[in-house]
Structures are given as C-alpha cells and as structure tokens.
Design a protein around this motif. Sequence first.
Motif, short mmCIF file in Angstrom:
data_model
loop_
_atom_site.label_atom_id
_atom_site.label_comp_id
_atom_site.label_asym_id
_atom_site.label_seq_id
_atom_site.Cartn_x
_atom_site.Cartn_y
_atom_site.Cartn_z
N PRO A 19 35.76 1.88 4.43
CA PRO A 19 35.89 1.01 5.47
C PRO A 19 34.55 1.69 6.27
O PRO A 19 34.07 2.93 6.17
CB PRO A 19 36.91 2.08 6.39
N ILE A 20 34.21 0.98 7.43
CA ILE A 20 33.06 1.41 8.44
C ILE A 20 33.66 1.34 9.58
O ILE A 20 34.45 0.22 10.09
CB ILE A 20 31.93 0.22 8.23
N PHE A 71 34.54 -3.38 6.33
CA PHE A 71 34.42 -2.78 4.83
C PHE A 71 33.20 -2.92 4.37
O PHE A 71 32.29 -4.07 4.29
CB PHE A 71 35.39 -3.48 4.07
N LYS A 72 32.68 -1.98 3.37
CA LYS A 72 31.61 -2.22 2.20
C LYS A 72 32.34 -2.26 1.11
O LYS A 72 32.99 -1.80 0.54
CB LYS A 72 30.59 -0.91 2.18
N GLY A 73 31.73 -3.60 0.22
CA GLY A 73 32.33 -3.95 -1.02
C GLY A 73 31.52 -3.18 -2.03
O GLY A 73 30.20 -3.16 -2.14
N LEU A 74 32.02 -2.49 -2.87
CA LEU A 74 31.57 -1.71 -3.99
C LEU A 74 32.20 -2.02 -5.42
O LEU A 74 33.62 -1.81 -5.63
CB LEU A 74 31.78 -0.30 -3.92
N ILE A 75 31.56 -2.57 -6.28
CA ILE A 75 31.94 -3.05 -7.58
C ILE A 75 32.28 -1.87 -8.58
O ILE A 75 31.57 -0.53 -8.45
CB ILE A 75 30.96 -3.97 -8.49
N ARG A 76 33.45 -1.78 -9.21
CA ARG A 76 33.63 -0.74 -10.18
C ARG A 76 34.12 -1.55 -11.64
O ARG A 76 34.73 -2.57 -11.76
CB ARG A 76 34.94 -0.07 -9.69
N ALA A 77 33.19 -1.07 -12.63
CA ALA A 77 33.27 -1.55 -14.01
C ALA A 77 33.72 -0.71 -14.85
O ALA A 77 33.41 0.25 -14.94
CB ALA A 77 31.86 -2.29 -14.39
N SER A 78 34.79 -1.23 -15.94
CA SER A 78 35.20 -0.42 -16.79
C SER A 78 35.39 -1.16 -18.21
O SER A 78 35.42 -2.36 -18.16
CB SER A 78 36.32 0.40 -16.63
N THR A 79 35.11 -0.62 -19.28
CA THR A 79 35.13 -1.27 -20.64
C THR A 79 36.00 -0.36 -21.57
O THR A 79 35.82 0.97 -21.77
CB THR A 79 34.09 -1.45 -21.43
N GLY A 80 37.01 -0.86 -21.99
CA GLY A 80 37.95 -0.05 -22.82
C GLY A 80 38.78 1.41 -22.13
O GLY A 80 38.80 2.29 -22.73
N LEU A 101 35.07 -11.18 -5.47
CA LEU A 101 36.17 -10.10 -5.55
C LEU A 101 36.45 -9.34 -4.62
O LEU A 101 37.56 -9.25 -3.92
CB LEU A 101 35.88 -9.17 -6.73
N HIS A 102 35.21 -8.88 -3.74
CA HIS A 102 35.32 -8.26 -2.60
C HIS A 102 35.90 -9.13 -1.32
O HIS A 102 36.83 -8.69 -0.55
CB HIS A 102 33.77 -7.76 -2.17
N ALA A 107 42.88 -10.31 1.68
CA ALA A 107 44.20 -9.95 1.37
C ALA A 107 44.70 -9.11 2.20
O ALA A 107 46.09 -9.03 2.70
CB ALA A 107 44.41 -9.63 0.15
N LEU A 108 43.90 -8.22 3.08
CA LEU A 108 44.39 -7.17 3.94
C LEU A 108 44.69 -7.58 5.33
O LEU A 108 45.53 -7.21 5.99
CB LEU A 108 43.05 -6.30 4.28
N GLY A 109 44.29 -8.81 5.65
CA GLY A 109 44.61 -9.68 6.65
C GLY A 109 44.18 -9.02 8.19
O GLY A 109 44.87 -9.07 9.01
N ARG A 110 43.13 -8.44 7.93
CA ARG A 110 42.55 -7.65 9.12
C ARG A 110 41.73 -8.65 9.99
O ARG A 110 41.11 -9.65 9.60
CB ARG A 110 41.52 -6.89 8.86
N ARG A 111 42.16 -8.92 11.45
CA ARG A 111 41.64 -10.03 12.15
C ARG A 111 40.30 -9.77 12.66
O ARG A 111 39.29 -10.66 12.63
CB ARG A 111 42.44 -9.78 13.43
N HIS A 112 39.88 -8.60 12.80
CA HIS A 112 38.47 -8.17 13.14
C HIS A 112 37.55 -7.67 12.39
O HIS A 112 36.30 -7.13 12.65
CB HIS A 112 38.48 -7.60 14.57
N ALA A 113 37.95 -7.36 11.01
CA ALA A 113 36.95 -6.68 10.14
C ALA A 113 36.27 -7.53 9.43
O ALA A 113 36.52 -8.47 8.82
CB ALA A 113 37.99 -5.86 9.20
#
Length: 298
Positions: A33-34, A48-57, A85-86, A92-98
């Motif tokens: 959040p900002i 919101f700031k979108g940040l990717i998270r990657a994983s393998t195995g 994705l972001h 999906a959060l449904g924030r009106r003004h974010a």
Amino acid sequence: MSEKSIFSNLVRQPDGAFSAVYGSYLLQSALQPIFCERTDGQLQIAAFKGLIRASTGGMPCSPAEFFQGVPADERAAVDGLCRSLHILNTGALGRRHAALVVNFHTGLYMTAQAMRQEVERLRLAAHEAGLPPEAIACEIREHPLDDPDALARFAAKLHDSGFSIAIDDYTGEDRDLERLQRLKPQFVTFDPAWLRGFAENSAGLALLRVVVGQFARKGIRAVVAGIEEPDMIALCREMGGPLMQGYLLARPELAPTSFNLAFPELPDEPAPAPPEASPATAETRVVRPLRHFGRRGV
C-alpha cells in the motif's frame, strides 16, 4: 509465448488470487500500500505498488534472476504478464479510489509495434479487472541507454489510452524537470537519499513544501517511499502531506492480501486544499542545500 496466449498462463487460485505459470516458474503478485493521511489523521490506501514474486520448485528467486532466464523474444510478453497479475489482483480488492503503480522494463518498448502491443495488453487486463485505465500508473524508469524521445512517445501513447504515468528517483535537478516535461507524470516518487539531505534544515524543508504544493496543483501526487521510522511520517506532514510508502506502514503481501481488513475504505472526505506555495519559483532547478548536522531546522 505468443501474444494471443498470454492470458492462458494465468491461474485463478481457490482463494481468488491470480498467479501465473511460466516454464518451471510460479509467478505471484505482491502488493504494497501507498497511503495518504486524511484530515482526521487516519491513513487511507491511495495506491498499491505491484511487485512480482517468482519461485521455482518451491524456492524463491529474485525478479532479476528470473528475467535473465527469459528468452529475449518473450521478455515483453512476460513483462506484460507480470503487470496483468498486479492489475487483476488489485481489481479483486474492489477499492474504489486506489490506484496501482506498475513498473516496466522500458527498453522492451522502443518500437511502435511493441508500444501498441503493450497498450493492448494493459487495456485487456484493466477491462478484466474492472479498473479504469487512469487508475493504472505506468512507472517509467530511465536508464542511460534508453532513448528519451522513444520513452516520451511511449508515455504519450499510454496517456492517449487513458493510463497514468509515474516516475521515481526525483531530485528536482534539470534532468528531472526535463522528465516532467517529457513524460507528464501523475505520480512522482522522491529519491530517498536526496530527500533526507534536503530535509535537514528549515530552508530545504520549506522548498520541499513548495514542490509538493506545486505538484498538487498540477495533478501530480508526490510519494515518499522507504518510510521505516516515525519521524519520517512527521516529516511528510511538514512537507504538506505527500503519499507515504514503507515497511513502517505496511509490508508487501502476496495476493490475496489482508489490506481490506487491516485498512478498510473510509467514507469520502472533502479534498484538502494544496499547500500554499512560497513566492519562490517552483519550476527552477532545486539546488541541493548544504548539510547541517544536528537538530533539523537549526
């Protein structure tokens, strides 16, 4: 990955969050959040700031490490997939003004075709998420080898499609004033080291208030990131109330986040008037003040 198949990589998890699979990698969306501070002192999520998270195995890897393994001819599509994705998880959060701030590997979008394809990806993701384009701020970071004119064309194309623009590492010097003119951003994040040095004396703090006020009158939202100590919140109040981001306020969370519970949307309040500007000219180069050690304001 073909342009038509990009959304076939998306997976809707049982908890409602979107993730994606690319080769052996699982891609997940973390949001941080900002905040803005309301006149009643309560914090409200402004973006919101979108940040990717990657994983393998099951083992995490850094975004840089992940992208290094993506073939050159697929990087633009994968970069766009991460933004999708972001966007979907924020919707999906449904924030009106974010709003949502998403970054770009700008070197991937230097041709007219690449720009057009990315704008179409953004439009499709925004439509699916139910987010208005202006709520998506595309953070354009400039690197030494980037073509400034190409970046300006990309920003103009994003603006023409209704999207917002964000820039970071602002220090008020000539190159930053020139970036403001070329990219016309709606969000500007101050360089943290510059901000700390500038706020060490009363003259520097007064000029910061001028800058924040002028930004507000132009529809630009200033952002102070890296807030980890309470005195940074006090500093933001003295600056005239820029947006605030940092671990002290809220850490990034993988979608689906707990932010709707922790920070429910509050009733609307009248927009505060922008801070008064001083007689100083705000659109001149901001000269770094001399550092004065000891109590701030002396």
